[in-house]
Design a protein around this motif. Structure first.
Motif, short mmCIF file in Angstrom:
data_model
loop_
_atom_site.label_atom_id
_atom_site.label_comp_id
_atom_site.label_asym_id
_atom_site.label_seq_id
_atom_site.Cartn_x
_atom_site.Cartn_y
_atom_site.Cartn_z
N ALA A 169 0.87 -1.37 0.05
CA ALA A 169 0.05 -0.14 -0.02
C ALA A 169 0.79 1.33 0.02
N GLY A 170 0.46 2.12 -0.81
CA GLY A 170 1.27 3.42 -0.95
C GLY A 170 2.24 3.32 -2.21
N GLY A 171 2.45 2.34 -2.57
CA GLY A 171 3.43 2.15 -3.75
C GLY A 171 2.56 2.53 -5.18
N SER A 172 3.46 2.18 -6.29
CA SER A 172 3.02 2.60 -7.66
C SER A 172 3.35 1.55 -8.34
N LEU A 173 2.62 1.61 -9.50
CA LEU A 173 2.63 0.50 -10.79
C LEU A 173 2.40 1.24 -11.87
N ARG A 174 3.05 0.71 -13.02
CA ARG A 174 2.66 1.14 -14.53
C ARG A 174 2.33 0.06 -15.02
N LEU A 175 0.90 0.00 -15.50
CA LEU A 175 0.52 -0.88 -16.56
C LEU A 175 0.68 -0.73 -17.97
N SER A 176 0.69 -1.58 -18.55
CA SER A 176 0.66 -1.25 -20.26
C SER A 176 -0.23 -2.27 -21.02
N CYS A 177 -0.60 -1.95 -21.86
CA CYS A 177 -1.44 -2.66 -22.81
C CYS A 177 -0.99 -2.50 -24.13
N SER A 178 -0.71 -3.54 -24.83
CA SER A 178 0.07 -3.73 -26.26
C SER A 178 -1.07 -4.06 -27.17
N ALA A 179 -1.26 -3.54 -28.24
CA ALA A 179 -2.56 -3.97 -29.38
C ALA A 179 -1.70 -4.29 -30.61
N SER A 180 -1.69 -5.65 -30.89
CA SER A 180 -1.48 -5.92 -32.06
C SER A 180 -2.54 -5.60 -32.89
N GLY A 181 -2.00 -5.26 -34.34
CA GLY A 181 -3.15 -4.60 -35.16
C GLY A 181 -3.00 -3.05 -34.93
N ARG A 223 -1.74 7.17 -23.79
CA ARG A 223 -1.74 6.34 -25.08
C ARG A 223 -0.57 6.68 -25.99
N ASP A 224 -0.05 5.73 -26.54
CA ASP A 224 0.88 6.25 -27.51
C ASP A 224 0.82 5.46 -28.80
N ASP A 225 -0.20 6.03 -29.60
CA ASP A 225 -0.68 5.43 -30.98
C ASP A 225 0.54 4.56 -31.75
N ALA A 226 1.72 5.50 -31.98
CA ALA A 226 2.62 5.06 -32.73
C ALA A 226 3.28 3.66 -32.06
N MET A 227 3.31 3.52 -30.93
CA MET A 227 3.65 2.29 -30.42
C MET A 227 2.58 1.37 -30.23
N SER A 228 1.47 1.57 -30.50
CA SER A 228 0.33 0.62 -30.15
C SER A 228 0.08 0.31 -28.92
N THR A 229 0.37 1.31 -27.91
CA THR A 229 0.25 1.10 -26.39
C THR A 229 -0.30 2.17 -25.66
N ILE A 230 -1.23 1.53 -24.57
CA ILE A 230 -1.66 2.30 -23.85
C ILE A 230 -1.24 2.05 -22.24
N TYR A 231 -1.26 3.25 -21.38
CA TYR A 231 -0.64 2.70 -20.21
C TYR A 231 -1.64 3.26 -19.02
N LEU A 232 -1.36 2.92 -17.72
CA LEU A 232 -1.92 3.24 -16.64
C LEU A 232 -1.04 3.28 -15.52
N GLU A 233 -0.85 4.64 -15.21
CA GLU A 233 0.14 4.69 -14.15
C GLU A 233 -0.46 4.99 -13.03
N MET A 234 -0.28 4.15 -11.75
CA MET A 234 -1.05 4.01 -10.67
C MET A 234 -0.02 4.53 -9.41
N ASN A 235 -0.40 5.34 -8.67
CA ASN A 235 0.10 5.91 -7.56
C ASN A 235 -0.65 5.73 -6.26
N ASN A 236 0.09 5.76 -5.12
CA ASN A 236 -0.53 5.61 -3.67
C ASN A 236 -1.70 4.60 -3.63
N LEU A 237 -1.38 3.47 -4.27
CA LEU A 237 -2.19 2.28 -4.49
C LEU A 237 -2.74 1.91 -2.88
N THR A 238 -3.91 1.48 -3.01
CA THR A 238 -4.53 0.79 -1.62
C THR A 238 -5.16 -0.71 -1.94
#
Length: 115
Positions: A14-26, A71-86
């Motif tokens: 708790a209180g930590g951070s994570l960054r999620l990625s989602c890569s889209a083929s196509g 989002r980074d359309d050129a990299m076909s990727t979106i992100y979710l930066e998560m801080n102060n997690l509970t």
């Protein structure tokens, strides 16, 4: 065929951070709406965040100010930066793509927040 692959989930204190990625083929088209959802243990899947083609964003009230979708359309990727997690942020996080007539889902990535 569109395949969404999420990554970045892990066990964090708790209180930590994570960054999620989602890569889209196509790829991610400039007109696609991209979203993150999550499903906690014993709970229904819920909306977390979305990002429009114009980069405007919306968030679940409980994550606003702590999470940032991008989002980074050129990299076909979106992100979710998560801080102060509970511990309430624990769940499987899913990426979603809406292209105007069909939506696609990834398989999810597990986020576990320990107290």
């Amino acid at each position: 065929q569109v395949l969404l692959v999420e990554s970045g989930g892990q066990l964090v204190q708790a209180g930590g951070s994570l960054r999620l990625s989602c890569s889209a083929s196509g790829g991610i088209a400039s007109t696609d709406v991209m979203k993150w959802f999550r499903q906690g243990p014993g709970k229904q899947r819920e909306f977390v965040a979305r990002i429009e083609p114009d980069r405007s964003t919306r968030y679940l009230d409980s994550v606003r100010g702590r999470f940032t979708i991008s989002r980074d359309d050129a990299m076909s990727t979106i992100y979710l930066e998560m801080n102060n997690l509970t511990p309430d942020d624990t769940g499987v996080y899913f990426c979603n793509k809406w292209n105007g007539w069909r939506e696609y889902w990834g398989q999810g990535t597990q986020v576990t927040v320990s107290s």
